[in-house]
Design an enzyme around this catalytic site. Structure first.
Site, PDB file in Angstrom:
ATOM      1  N   LEU A 164       0.852  -1.188   0.000  1.00  0.00           N
ATOM      2  CA  LEU A 164       0.000   0.000   0.000  1.00  0.00           C
ATOM      3  C   LEU A 164       0.892   1.243   0.000  1.00  0.00           C
ATOM      4  O   LEU A 164       1.545   1.550   0.994  1.00  0.00           O
ATOM      5  CB  LEU A 164      -0.913  -0.008   1.225  1.00  0.00           C
ATOM      6  CG  LEU A 164      -1.985  -1.102   1.229  1.00  0.00           C
ATOM      7  CD1 LEU A 164      -2.649  -1.192   2.595  1.00  0.00           C
ATOM      8  CD2 LEU A 164      -3.022  -0.841   0.141  1.00  0.00           C
ATOM      9  N   GLU A 165       0.914   1.948  -1.106  1.00  0.00           N
ATOM     10  CA  GLU A 165       1.826   3.080  -1.258  1.00  0.00           C
ATOM     11  C   GLU A 165       1.145   4.426  -1.041  1.00  0.00           C
ATOM     12  O   GLU A 165       1.723   5.470  -1.336  1.00  0.00           O
ATOM     13  CB  GLU A 165       2.496   3.004  -2.627  1.00  0.00           C
ATOM     14  CG  GLU A 165       3.312   1.728  -2.772  1.00  0.00           C
ATOM     15  CD  GLU A 165       3.994   1.583  -4.114  1.00  0.00           C
ATOM     16  OE1 GLU A 165       4.137   2.608  -4.816  1.00  0.00           O
ATOM     17  OE2 GLU A 165       4.385   0.452  -4.460  1.00  0.00           O
ATOM     18  N   ASN A 166      -0.070   4.375  -0.515  1.00  0.00           N
ATOM     19  CA  ASN A 166      -0.786   5.607  -0.208  1.00  0.00           C
ATOM     20  C   ASN A 166      -1.123   5.693   1.275  1.00  0.00           C
ATOM     21  O   ASN A 166      -2.073   6.342   1.680  1.00  0.00           O
ATOM     22  CB  ASN A 166      -2.064   5.693  -1.048  1.00  0.00           C
ATOM     23  CG  ASN A 166      -1.758   5.845  -2.524  1.00  0.00           C
ATOM     24  OD1 ASN A 166      -1.346   6.903  -2.971  1.00  0.00           O
ATOM     25  ND2 ASN A 166      -1.913   4.764  -3.277  1.00  0.00           N
TER      26      ASN A 166
END
Length: 539
Positions: free
Chosen positions: A364-366
């Site tokens: 998860l890059e957010n």
């Protein structure tokens, strides 16, 4: 990880970082990690086994010290005196004492420290010797809990600095637990012939500017330095999931972005863990779903759910593990409450049952909530059982310090974590564990970051190297397979290093990961053929 051609999978980039580790690097406060930056607390707890732990005698009585060490009236954490010691170019200014303990018994070690690279730990425990460290200018409390092994009657408690760094201070050192029956050897006074580091650095650390690398580093750790991380209370070794000691991980793309399209059965045989990219958010908070991309199926001339499930079964038959990756660059799954954590666990378990996945990968890059995501993952693991595989692929900034959300998530799930494969690309320049700034795309960048991860509390077998499979797979930071192999050698054996040499050897380092198996195929299978062979040849 990016879903579109040549798009960086990192949205953030740090290039002007401080020349020393930020205060957050030492924020080791994570429940269940065995590693803590405590808040408050008395200077001496009931049952403290350390003699003169507050240095209130005005001397170093009870302690055996090397190098320049003395008691001072300022700075102190409490009381009238504290220890102050200054490492040299070939000495870490170690102060230690032998303490009588009982076998098979749990003890808590803590102490207040300040200064660059201060280590607190114990050796001779009969198990994994604990060590914690920080690098703060103000007083901060380090602590760790460990259990002695069978037949252990005494241990050595120590505090030390690091080669060529500035003076450090220590105060109110405590070892809490039942006293042993052995008669420890008497400690000698400062300047005695107490044990010194196992070897000296080849030369003193460089005084070069922050943007350059040190000319050399210690070839091995000082006596009692953290060659391994402390063990948390409870299970410390997650289920292997049938994986080899050193594993290769690759992401398989469930979409076409210009890389070679593959059925899952076509994924190169060198990959031990295949992360199917990606599961996406649903309308239920925290829940995830997965659907084969119809456009990909069309390009492959037809690819059904039945085909995909059969391919997973075939990979299992070949000894591989397949996990479903959650998120990617565009993923917006939010797990920030008990309800959403339960939704995540239930939906992920449904996918595992339907497709035969062995576990999940978190990419998860957010943003990620380390508390509720850890809750979700523990719930999921309890449903799946001992074969559960958990991999994590943070952006570099997420593992830059123990205060980072991803680092916290890794430590919060350490008991069930298989491997963290940090994305060492799209990052610019960052500090290594020695405080020097190294640029992405180099052996030093990789090994300097891995060192931080291990010193921050992860076991070496839970840490891997993540790199793009080709220059087209990421916006920056691509390295060829030789660089990856050299970094693995440096971390495992201390050979083929760049200018940075880690302070210890970690032969159980887990392996390497790439984005993606598709980009690897487009690049002539360089990663799987060369890095894969190297990983699997590691002892």
């Amino acid at each position: 990880m990016a879903r579109t051609l040549q798009q960086p999978s990192h949205r953030r980039r740090r290039s002007n970082v401080p020349t020393v580790l930020a205060a957050g690097t030492a924020a080791l406060a994570l429940a269940g990690s065995g590693l803590a930056l405590f808040e408050g607390g008395a200077s001496a707890a009931v049952g403290n086994l350390v003699a003169n732990g507050g240095f209130e005698t005005g001397s170093l009585s009870g302690w055996s010290c090397t190098g320049t060490a003395s008691t001072v009236s300022s700075p102190t954490h409490s009381g009238s005196n504290a220890l102050q010691a200054t490492p040299g170019s070939s000495d870490t200014a170690t102060c230690q004492q032998t303490v009588s303990v009982l076998p098979n018994t749990t003890y808590t070690l803590s102490g207040w420290v300040q200064g660059p690279y201060v280590y607190l730990g114990a050796s001779g425990t009969g198990g994994t010797d604990p060590s914690v460290w920080s690098g703060q200018s103000g007083w901060n409390q380090l602590g760790t809990t460990f259990t002695t092994g069978a037949g252990v009657g005494s241990i050595t408690v120590y505090v030390h600095g690091w080669y060529g760094q500035g003076a450090y201070s220590a105060d109110d050192i405590t070892l809490t637990g039942p006293a042993g029956t052995a008669s420890p050897s008497p400690s000698t006074s400062a300047g005695s012939s107490s044990p010194t580091p196992s070897s000296s650095p080849s030369s003193s650390p460089s005084s070069s500017s922050p943007s350059s690398s040190p000319s050399s580093s210690p070839s091995s750790p000082p006596s009692g330095s953290p060659s391994s991380s402390p063990s948390p209370t409870g299970p410390t070794t997650p289920p292997s999931g049938g994986l080899p000691a050193h594993a290769l991980t690759g992401y398989w793309q469930n979409f076409d972005n210009g890389a070679t399209v593959q059925r899952l059965r076509d994924v190169q045989s060198a990959y031990d863990i295949i992360a199917v990219s990606f599961a996406d958010a649903t309308s239920t908070p925290g829940a995830i779903g997965f659907t084969l991309d119809p456009a990909l199926a069309t390009k492959l001339g037809g690819y059904t759910d039945a085909d995909f499930k059969a391919d997973i079964a075939a990979k299992h038959a070949a000894g591989k593990r397949v996990v479903v990756s959650v998120g990617g660059q565009n993923g917006t799954i939010v797990v920030n409450s008990t309800a959403s954590a339960n939704n995540f666990a239930n939906s992920a378990y449904a996918l595992i049952q339907s497709y035969g996945f062995d576990g999940v990968d978190i990419d998860l890059e957010n943003g990620v909530d380390p508390v509720y995501m850890a809750q979700a993952l523990h719930t999921l693991q309890s449903k799946v059982g001992s074969g559960f595989v958990l991999t994590v692929a943070p952006e570099t900034i997420g593992m830059y310090s123990t205060s980072g959300a991803y680092f916290q998530l890794a430590l919060n799930t350490k008991d069930i974590l298989t491997v963290v494969n940090t994305q060492f690309y799209n990052s610019g320049g960052m500090n290594g564990c020695d405080g020097k700034v190294y640029n992405q795309g180099t052996v030093d960048f990789i090994t300097g970051q891995i060192c931080t991860h291990i010193q921050g509390g992860l076991r070496p077998d839970q840490v891997g190297i993540g790199v793009p499979a080709s220059s087209k797979a990421a916006g920056g930071g691509y390295v060829n397979s030789t660089v990856v192999n050299n970094a693995l050698d440096c971390l495992a054996t201390g050979t083929n290093c760049g200018s940075f040499v880690p302070p210890a050897k970690w032969p159980t380092i887990r392996g390497a990961m790439t984005w993606s198996t598709n980009w690897d195929a487009a690049n002539g299978n360089d990663f799987s053929a060369n890095v894969g062979a190297h990983v699997h040849a590691m002892p």
